[in-house]
Motif scaffolding. Sequence first.
Motif, PDB file in Angstrom:
ATOM      1  N   MET A 157       0.927  -1.311  -0.081  1.00 13.16           N
ATOM      2  CA  MET A 157       0.050  -0.055   0.061  1.00 13.16           C
ATOM      3  C   MET A 157       0.948   1.240   0.070  1.00 13.16           C
ATOM      4  SD  MET A 157      -3.325  -0.673   2.452  1.00 13.16           S
ATOM      5  CE  MET A 157      -4.789  -1.308   1.946  1.00 13.16           C
ATOM      6  N   THR A 158       0.689   2.104  -0.960  1.00 14.84           N
ATOM      7  CA  THR A 158       1.320   3.384  -1.154  1.00 14.84           C
ATOM      8  C   THR A 158       0.808   4.499   0.106  1.00 14.84           C
ATOM      9  OG1 THR A 158       1.841   2.953  -3.350  1.00 14.84           O
ATOM     10  CG2 THR A 158       2.122   5.288  -2.653  1.00 14.84           C
ATOM     11  N   ASN A 159       1.750   5.094   0.637  1.00 15.51           N
ATOM     12  CA  ASN A 159       1.580   5.943   1.882  1.00 15.51           C
ATOM     13  C   ASN A 159       2.115   7.332   1.129  1.00 15.51           C
ATOM     14  OD1 ASN A 159       0.112   4.322   3.402  1.00 15.51           O
ATOM     15  ND2 ASN A 159       2.013   3.754   4.203  1.00 15.51           N
ATOM     16  N   ALA A 160       1.393   8.429   0.973  1.00 15.58           N
ATOM     17  CA  ALA A 160       1.908   9.685   0.408  1.00 15.58           C
ATOM     18  C   ALA A 160       1.916  10.626   1.476  1.00 15.58           C
ATOM     19  CB  ALA A 160       1.015  10.293  -0.821  1.00 15.58           C
ATOM     20  N   ALA A 161       2.976  11.312   1.707  1.00 14.48           N
ATOM     21  CA  ALA A 161       2.924  12.534   2.473  1.00 14.48           C
ATOM     22  C   ALA A 161       2.562  13.744   1.710  1.00 14.48           C
ATOM     23  CB  ALA A 161       4.300  12.670   3.441  1.00 14.48           C
ATOM     24  N   LEU A 162       1.988  14.730   2.191  1.00 16.68           N
ATOM     25  CA  LEU A 162       1.607  15.826   1.530  1.00 16.68           C
ATOM     26  C   LEU A 162       1.855  17.105   2.455  1.00 16.68           C
ATOM     27  CD1 LEU A 162       0.249  17.078  -1.165  1.00 16.68           C
ATOM     28  CD2 LEU A 162      -1.828  17.240   0.003  1.00 16.68           C
ATOM     29  N   ILE A 163       2.938  17.802   2.265  1.00 14.15           N
ATOM     30  CA  ILE A 163       3.370  19.030   3.198  1.00 14.15           C
ATOM     31  C   ILE A 163       3.119  20.407   2.882  1.00 14.15           C
ATOM     32  CG2 ILE A 163       5.369  19.892   4.248  1.00 14.15           C
ATOM     33  CD1 ILE A 163       6.599  17.276   4.431  1.00 14.15           C
ATOM     34  N   VAL A 164       2.160  20.812   3.564  1.00 19.45           N
ATOM     35  CA  VAL A 164       1.590  22.224   3.100  1.00 19.45           C
ATOM     36  C   VAL A 164       2.486  23.152   3.567  1.00 19.45           C
ATOM     37  CG1 VAL A 164      -0.871  21.626   2.700  1.00 19.45           C
ATOM     38  CG2 VAL A 164      -0.085  22.180   5.004  1.00 19.45           C
ATOM     39  N   ALA A 165       2.878  24.058   2.524  1.00 17.93           N
ATOM     40  CA  ALA A 165       4.094  25.097   2.826  1.00 17.93           C
ATOM     41  C   ALA A 165       3.646  26.311   1.848  1.00 17.93           C
ATOM     42  CB  ALA A 165       5.337  24.570   2.361  1.00 17.93           C
ATOM     43  N   ALA A 166       2.401  26.593   1.728  1.00 16.46           N
ATOM     44  CA  ALA A 166       2.029  27.683   0.696  1.00 16.46           C
ATOM     45  C   ALA A 166       1.544  28.957   1.478  1.00 16.46           C
ATOM     46  CB  ALA A 166       0.933  27.356  -0.314  1.00 16.46           C
ATOM     47  N   GLY A 167       1.875  28.812   2.727  1.00 18.11           N
ATOM     48  CA  GLY A 167       1.398  30.199   3.521  1.00 18.11           C
ATOM     49  C   GLY A 167       2.424  31.339   3.610  1.00 18.11           C
ATOM     50  N   ARG A 168       1.876  32.478   4.237  1.00 14.86           N
ATOM     51  CA  ARG A 168       2.828  33.624   4.040  1.00 14.86           C
ATOM     52  C   ARG A 168       3.452  33.987   5.403  1.00 14.86           C
ATOM     53  NH1 ARG A 168       4.869  33.976  -0.147  1.00 14.86           N
ATOM     54  NH2 ARG A 168       4.757  31.831   0.439  1.00 14.86           N
ATOM     55  N   GLY A 169       2.971  33.263   6.566  1.00 14.06           N
ATOM     56  CA  GLY A 169       3.556  33.425   7.845  1.00 14.06           C
ATOM     57  C   GLY A 169       3.530  34.512   8.555  1.00 14.06           C
ATOM     58  N   SER A 170       2.273  35.230   8.194  1.00  8.73           N
ATOM     59  CA  SER A 170       2.140  36.721   8.712  1.00  8.73           C
ATOM     60  C   SER A 170       2.487  37.053  10.206  1.00  8.73           C
ATOM     61  CB  SER A 170       0.804  37.083   8.348  1.00  8.73           C
ATOM     62  OG  SER A 170      -0.117  36.467   8.942  1.00  8.73           O
ATOM     63  N   ARG A 171       2.270  35.847  10.935  1.00 11.36           N
ATOM     64  CA  ARG A 171       2.233  35.925  12.494  1.00 11.36           C
ATOM     65  C   ARG A 171       3.652  36.043  12.911  1.00 11.36           C
ATOM     66  NH1 ARG A 171      -2.498  31.650  13.970  1.00 11.36           N
ATOM     67  NH2 ARG A 171      -1.709  30.805  12.118  1.00 11.36           N
ATOM     68  N   MET A 172       4.368  35.587  12.166  1.00 12.24           N
ATOM     69  CA  MET A 172       5.754  35.384  12.438  1.00 12.24           C
ATOM     70  C   MET A 172       6.476  36.991  12.260  1.00 12.24           C
ATOM     71  SD  MET A 172       7.155  32.991  13.656  1.00 12.24           S
ATOM     72  CE  MET A 172       8.989  32.775  13.182  1.00 12.24           C
ATOM     73  N   MET A 173       5.854  37.770  11.482  1.00  9.71           N
ATOM     74  CA  MET A 173       6.148  39.412  11.220  1.00  9.71           C
ATOM     75  C   MET A 173       7.868  39.461  10.818  1.00  9.71           C
ATOM     76  SD  MET A 173       4.364  41.178  14.254  1.00  9.71           S
ATOM     77  CE  MET A 173       4.841  39.971  15.523  1.00  9.71           C
ATOM     78  N   ARG A 174       8.252  38.361  10.023  1.00  7.04           N
ATOM     79  CA  ARG A 174       9.329  38.363   9.358  1.00  7.04           C
ATOM     80  C   ARG A 174       9.453  38.791   7.785  1.00  7.04           C
ATOM     81  NH1 ARG A 174      13.057  35.269  12.500  1.00  7.04           N
ATOM     82  NH2 ARG A 174      14.626  35.683  10.985  1.00  7.04           N
ATOM     83  N   ASP A 175      10.617  38.882   7.288  1.00  5.17           N
ATOM     84  CA  ASP A 175      10.623  39.164   5.781  1.00  5.17           C
ATOM     85  C   ASP A 175      10.593  37.801   4.742  1.00  5.17           C
ATOM     86  OD1 ASP A 175      14.377  39.416   5.463  1.00  5.17           O
ATOM     87  OD2 ASP A 175      12.826  37.768   6.297  1.00  5.17           O
ATOM     88  N   MET A 176      10.263  36.749   5.330  1.00  6.25           N
ATOM     89  CA  MET A 176      10.165  35.678   4.415  1.00  6.25           C
ATOM     90  C   MET A 176       9.248  34.723   5.185  1.00  6.25           C
ATOM     91  SD  MET A 176      13.261  33.222   4.518  1.00  6.25           S
ATOM     92  CE  MET A 176      14.468  34.160   3.388  1.00  6.25           C
ATOM     93  N   PRO A 177       8.605  34.101   4.489  1.00  5.40           N
ATOM     94  CA  PRO A 177       7.601  32.916   5.188  1.00  5.40           C
ATOM     95  C   PRO A 177       8.298  32.054   5.907  1.00  5.40           C
ATOM     96  CG  PRO A 177       6.904  33.057   2.616  1.00  5.40           C
ATOM     97  CD  PRO A 177       8.524  33.854   2.696  1.00  5.40           C
ATOM     98  N   LYS A 178       7.583  31.666   7.257  1.00  7.53           N
ATOM     99  CA  LYS A 178       8.436  31.169   8.063  1.00  7.53           C
ATOM    100  C   LYS A 178       9.013  29.669   7.925  1.00  7.53           C
ATOM    101  CE  LYS A 178       3.887  29.443   9.819  1.00  7.53           C
ATOM    102  NZ  LYS A 178       2.733  29.289  10.935  1.00  7.53           N
ATOM    103  N   GLN A 179       8.228  28.707   6.728  1.00  8.89           N
ATOM    104  CA  GLN A 179       8.876  27.537   6.608  1.00  8.89           C
ATOM    105  C   GLN A 179      10.081  27.791   5.920  1.00  8.89           C
ATOM    106  OE1 GLN A 179       5.851  29.170   5.567  1.00  8.89           O
ATOM    107  NE2 GLN A 179       5.466  28.704   3.456  1.00  8.89           N
ATOM    108  N   TYR A 180      10.558  28.920   5.467  1.00  2.43           N
ATOM    109  CA  TYR A 180      11.891  29.071   4.790  1.00  2.43           C
ATOM    110  C   TYR A 180      12.896  29.875   5.780  1.00  2.43           C
ATOM    111  CZ  TYR A 180       9.267  27.583   0.716  1.00  2.43           C
ATOM    112  OH  TYR A 180       8.269  26.970  -0.346  1.00  2.43           O
ATOM    113  N   LEU A 181      12.693  30.055   7.005  1.00  2.00           N
ATOM    114  CA  LEU A 181      13.448  30.866   7.976  1.00  2.00           C
ATOM    115  C   LEU A 181      14.461  29.721   8.391  1.00  2.00           C
ATOM    116  CD1 LEU A 181      10.889  32.639  10.120  1.00  2.00           C
ATOM    117  CD2 LEU A 181      12.380  33.613   8.399  1.00  2.00           C
ATOM    118  N   MET A 182      15.744  30.283   8.642  1.00  2.00           N
ATOM    119  CA  MET A 182      16.611  29.152   9.286  1.00  2.00           C
ATOM    120  C   MET A 182      16.580  28.683  10.453  1.00  2.00           C
ATOM    121  SD  MET A 182      19.088  28.446   6.959  1.00  2.00           S
ATOM    122  CE  MET A 182      17.769  28.500   5.643  1.00  2.00           C
ATOM    123  N   LEU A 183      16.672  27.455  10.711  1.00  2.00           N
ATOM    124  CA  LEU A 183      16.329  26.717  11.985  1.00  2.00           C
ATOM    125  C   LEU A 183      17.855  25.525  12.176  1.00  2.00           C
ATOM    126  CD1 LEU A 183      14.968  25.684  14.594  1.00  2.00           C
ATOM    127  CD2 LEU A 183      13.507  24.486  13.170  1.00  2.00           C
ATOM    128  N   GLY A 184      18.615  25.888  12.935  1.00  2.00           N
ATOM    129  CA  GLY A 184      19.926  24.824  13.008  1.00  2.00           C
ATOM    130  C   GLY A 184      20.649  25.126  11.656  1.00  2.00           C
TER     131      GLY A 184
END
Length: 230
Positions: A1-28
């Motif tokens: 059986m095929t298990n697919a993962a769908l990761i949703v990353a199309a938001g703007r991250g407005s509540r982070m108040m940064r200059d780029m969407p939060k999913q692209y901010l540096m972490l480690g």
Amino acid sequence: MTNAALIVAAGRGSRMMRDMPKQYLMLGGRAVLWHTVQAFLASEQINLLRVVIHPDDRGLYDSAVAGIGDARLRDPVSGGASRAASVRLGLEALQDESPAHVLIHDAARPFCTAGLIAAVLEPLAEVEGAFAALPVVDALWKADGTNAITPVTRDGLWRAQTPQAFRYDAILAAHAKGDADATDDVAIARSAGLTVRVVEGAEENFKITLPRDLERAEQMLLTCQPIVPR
Ligand SMILES: Nc1ccn([C@@H]2O[C@H](COP(=O)(O)OP(=O)(O)OP(=O)(O)O)[C@@H](O)[C@H]2O)c(=O)n1
Ligand SMILES: C[C@](O)(CO)[C@H](O)COP(=O)(O)O
């Protein structure tokens, strides 16, 4: 059986108040999205993975996943104006692979584990859906913005997380007629009459939403083993 993962990353991250969407901010030293993708690729139960991105973010996406030489990571999908719209577009893009199951997960939750993936997949043998959630353990109060007004019962209440896993055909059909403003996929599933089981999530699987959440995530990386050796 095929298990697919769908990761949703199309938001703007407005509540982070940064200059780029939060999913692209540096972490480690890596993009938040990199960690989330690696968390799913670390699970042997995931057979394919697609990321739903904002059409303007292709350059950011390519930089974030550069060097991930795993054939399970397929081309990204363009998302929509709401989270539910992004999920629907992602589900439609998976039709050629027609997976048995799909796990829908927020890019902003980088600390999912293989154990949690297994836990939300397991109930799909019996019911159409399952999602990670945490019980409400604090007293709940409705306030007028400043002062407590009325207590709200916490009995039977859960704080939804992702992954939210479903039999693919069932959630695809549910999204075709679902509310484009639904805040999660359990709401879409329940509106379509699907049975969705609650699975114990993890506090570590929190969503990076506000600036303090990124600081918390950095602290977690300093105290936990890397998901994938760098
Ligand atoms: N149109 C949208 C909106 C949200 N998301 C994704 O859904 C997840 C959870 O949404 P949220 O935390 O609200 O992210 P944002 O909408 O980006 O944040 P904000 O509400 O602060 O703008 C995130 O990974 C986000 O990228 C998405 O794919 N498409
Ligand atoms: C899907 C979710 O993470 C479950 O808690 C949540 O509904 C996302 O809400 P947001 O307003 O899009 O952050």
